[in-house]
Each structure stands twice: as C-alpha cells, then as structure tokens.
Motif scaffolding. Structure first.
Motif, PDB file in Angstrom:
ATOM      1  N   UNK A 125       0.743  -1.064   0.022  1.00 52.04           N
ATOM      2  CA  UNK A 125      -0.038   0.139  -0.012  1.00 52.04           C
ATOM      3  C   UNK A 125       0.740   1.207   0.118  1.00 52.04           C
ATOM      4  N   UNK A 126       1.928   1.371   0.824  1.00 51.47           N
ATOM      5  CA  UNK A 126       2.761   2.503   0.945  1.00 51.47           C
ATOM      6  C   UNK A 126       3.599   2.688  -0.417  1.00 51.47           C
ATOM      7  N   UNK A 143       7.125  -1.934 -11.098  1.00 54.44           N
ATOM      8  CA  UNK A 143       6.141  -3.065 -11.698  1.00 54.44           C
ATOM      9  C   UNK A 143       5.974  -3.725 -10.563  1.00 54.44           C
ATOM     10  N   UNK A 144       4.586  -4.116 -10.272  1.00 59.01           N
ATOM     11  CA  UNK A 144       4.055  -4.852  -9.267  1.00 59.01           C
ATOM     12  C   UNK A 144       3.938  -6.481  -9.573  1.00 59.01           C
ATOM     13  N   UNK A 221      -8.392 -15.092  -1.764  1.00 56.27           N
ATOM     14  CA  UNK A 221      -6.917 -15.668  -1.506  1.00 56.27           C
ATOM     15  C   UNK A 221      -5.897 -14.723  -2.416  1.00 56.27           C
ATOM     16  N   UNK A 222      -4.728 -14.804  -2.355  1.00 58.69           N
ATOM     17  CA  UNK A 222      -3.808 -13.942  -3.355  1.00 58.69           C
ATOM     18  C   UNK A 222      -3.369 -14.991  -4.256  1.00 58.69           C
ATOM     19  N   UNK A 253      -7.100 -12.646  -6.071  1.00 57.50           N
ATOM     20  CA  UNK A 253      -6.944 -11.265  -6.086  1.00 57.50           C
ATOM     21  C   UNK A 253      -5.514 -10.998  -6.204  1.00 57.50           C
ATOM     22  N   UNK A 254      -5.011  -9.709  -6.877  1.00 53.86           N
ATOM     23  CA  UNK A 254      -3.581  -9.459  -7.031  1.00 53.86           C
ATOM     24  C   UNK A 254      -2.735  -8.419  -6.114  1.00 53.86           C
ATOM     25  N   UNK A 255      -3.842  -7.766  -5.328  1.00 53.67           N
ATOM     26  CA  UNK A 255      -3.167  -6.678  -4.422  1.00 53.67           C
ATOM     27  C   UNK A 255      -3.972  -6.875  -3.163  1.00 53.67           C
TER      28      UNK A 255
END
Length: 341
Positions: A125-126, A143-144, A221-222, A253-255
C-alpha cells in the motif's frame, strides 16, 4: 484491475445496450455500506443524476439493482449482488490472463526516465502511494508482481531492485529466498501488520484462518507466487487445515486493495492483507503477524548514485509522512544488510 464493460441483452438493438461504466463503482460503494449519496460522490455526479443512472440501468435489465427503504437507505437487490459477483469474477479472469493480452510498445521519450531504477516488487500500500511520484521524479519505475516473481526477475538481472516481504525477525536467507550474502544486500523499507480482513464488526467472531474454514466462510486468496499466498499456506499448515477445506482458496486477487474491496463488497467473507487496506475499506481486522518489507540490491551497487538517491528517498520527510498516515505501518529503522565494508 481491468475494467469490464457490461451489456444488457435483448434491448433496443441487436447488440444490446451498454451499461454506464459508473454503475459498478456505485454498486460497490453501496455494498460497502454507503448511501446512494455516497455512491453519487464516488461517480462524481449529482444525487439526482445517480437516480437517473440507476433508473436507466434497471429499465435495461428489467429488474431492480437496489432496494430502498425508509430509515435503512440503499441496499443491493439480488440482481445488484449478482452483477457485482460476475464483475469480480470477470476482472479476476482477465487479470490472470493479462500477459496474454499485453502489447509491447516502444518507449516514449516523454514518459520514461533513462536514469530511473527498474523495480519489480510485491504489492504494498505504501509503495503504491509512492509509485507515481517516484516515476514523475525520475527516481524509479515500479512494476508490481509477487514476491517470488519479483526476486526471480531481479536474480536474472532484469531489474535493479526487488521488493519483497518476510516475517519480522526472520532473516531473508532463512526463508528460502534466492538471495546470496556474497552478492545481495537488503535495504529496509517498512514494518507492516498483516491479518484477517473481515466485514465490519466481525459478525462471525473470526480469530484465526482456521475459523474461516471451520465456519464455512468464503475466502479470497492472493495469487501463487505472492508472499501473502505463502503466508496463507503456512498458516493453514500450522492449523492443520488443508486448502480444500478453505472455501475460496482458489478465488484469487492480486493486491491488498483488491482483497479488501472484495470483502467490503460482499464478494467474500474473509481475506488476508495489511491493516492499512482494512482501514481504508472500514473492515474489521484481526492481526496475525508483522513483517518487514525490503528491497534486494546488488552489494556492489549500494553506493552508486542512483541507489544512494533511492535510499535517501526512503528516509525522506515525504516518505515518513506517508507511512505515518497508514494504519499498521512504521518505517523500518533497521540497517542495510550486506553493505560492503
């Protein structure tokens, strides 16, 4: 996350009528406990325009999206809940296949910075809040990806830095990560709290991930390769729960923000993420562990001008102010590990 355009079939023309793209964000706001006025604010339109938007959509769909009652405000009708669930499923499907649709474009002279650091990083998040300003300043392009994918790209030499997270007080080399003391250093960023993200008030009285499985709740989940997915697997193993016993284990989900939004919209009863994401979506939060977020860097580059500028930015007033405003976050006061002497 990608945007999905929805079309109502069997209407004016053969191709159907496209629903207003502002409709889904407004439905999500109502699902999270907001009023119709809140939904209008989310869409950036007047209250009366929001009424008209829902009225048009309900005529096209031949069913109500909202239930309105005096003293209780707006609630999602069955069709509204179904539309949100289908939208979440469609966005997750597209996100998992994003690489198949990716188009590689030549670099834009005005949109890139030749001296910017290339960073691949686990979502944070930061870091997401700092991403745009660092790009604008020419400091770094981020890039995440998942922690493991980010480290793999860094090891291949395709990135200058990799952002990843480890359980607090555990050395990175003890957690099976592809880092080597002779080659790599770690630069500290933040200490953050991860835990269960639950509906406001925690109505099911959930305290552990095992409770989610035993109570038959829906989990989000991630994705595989993320550090949080590894945490989920470790917690399940510790509590003697198999992935098959956790309803929604394959619902990904991815974030952190996407997990929180899914729980807030009613798409799941529980997820795991950082406390700041729970606070942003007004969710209940049960802390499970603290972890350090670090950047991997080649030892022989630590004193290069670009890395020195990056380390100064991590200690800057701008970064301190942003981190101070995030629930469950503190700047990591630890020293860079592996620095040449």
């Amino acid at each position: 996350m990608p945007t999905v355009n929805w079309v109502a079939e069997g209407t004016a023309d053969a191709g159907g009528v496209a629903l207003d793209p502002r409709l889904l964000p407004m439905l999500r706001r109502v699902a999270a406990g907001g009023t119709l006025a809140d939904a209008a604010e989310t869409a950036g339109i007047a209250y009366r325009s929001a009424w008209g938007l829902f009225d048009d959509a309900e005529r096209a769909l031949h069913a109500p999206l909202l239930e309105l009652s005096r003293g209780r405000g707006a609630r999602l009708a069955a069709l509204g809940r179904a539309l949100l669930e289908r939208d979440r499923e469609a966005r997750a499907w597209l996100d998992r296949r994003a690489s198949a649709f990716a188009v590689v474009l030549p670099p834009s002279p005005s949109g890139t910075h030749p001296g910017a650091l290339r960073i691949v990083a686990s979502h944070d998040v930061a870091l997401a809040a700092l991403r745009e300003v660092w790009h604008t300043d020419g400091l770094a392009d981020i890039q995440f990806k998942g922690s493991l994918d980010s480290l793999a790209e860094y090891v291949r030499g395709d990135a200058d830095l990799a952002g990843f997270h480890v359980v607090l007080d555990a050395a990175p080399e003890s957690q099976g990560l592809p880092l080597h003391a002779a080659r790599d250093a770690t630069i500290p960023f933040v200490v953050r709290t991860q835990g269960l993200l639950l509906p406001k008030g925690n109505p099911q009285r959930v305290r552990t991930l095992g409770d989610v499985a035993r109570k038959g709740l829906r989990f989000v989940n991630r994705q595989p390769g993320s550090g949080t997915r590894a945490i989920v697997d470790a917690l399940l193993a510790r509590e003697g729960v198999s992935p098959e016993q956790l309803g929604g284990y394959s619902n990904e989900e991815f974030t952190h923000a996407a997990v929180a939004a899914t729980v807030a919209s009613g798409g799941a009863d529980a997820g795991i993420g950082v406390e700041a994401a729970a606070a942003r979506h007004r969710l209940a939060f049960v802390p499970l562990l603290q972890e350090r977020y670090l950047f991997a860097c080649r030892r022989d580059r630590l004193d290069s001008p670009a890395i020195r500028a990056f380390r100064r930015e991590l200690a800057s007033a701008r970064t301190r102010q942003l981190v101070a405003g995030l629930r469950g976050y503190t700047l990591d006061a630890g020293e860079t590990r592996g620095r040449p002497r």
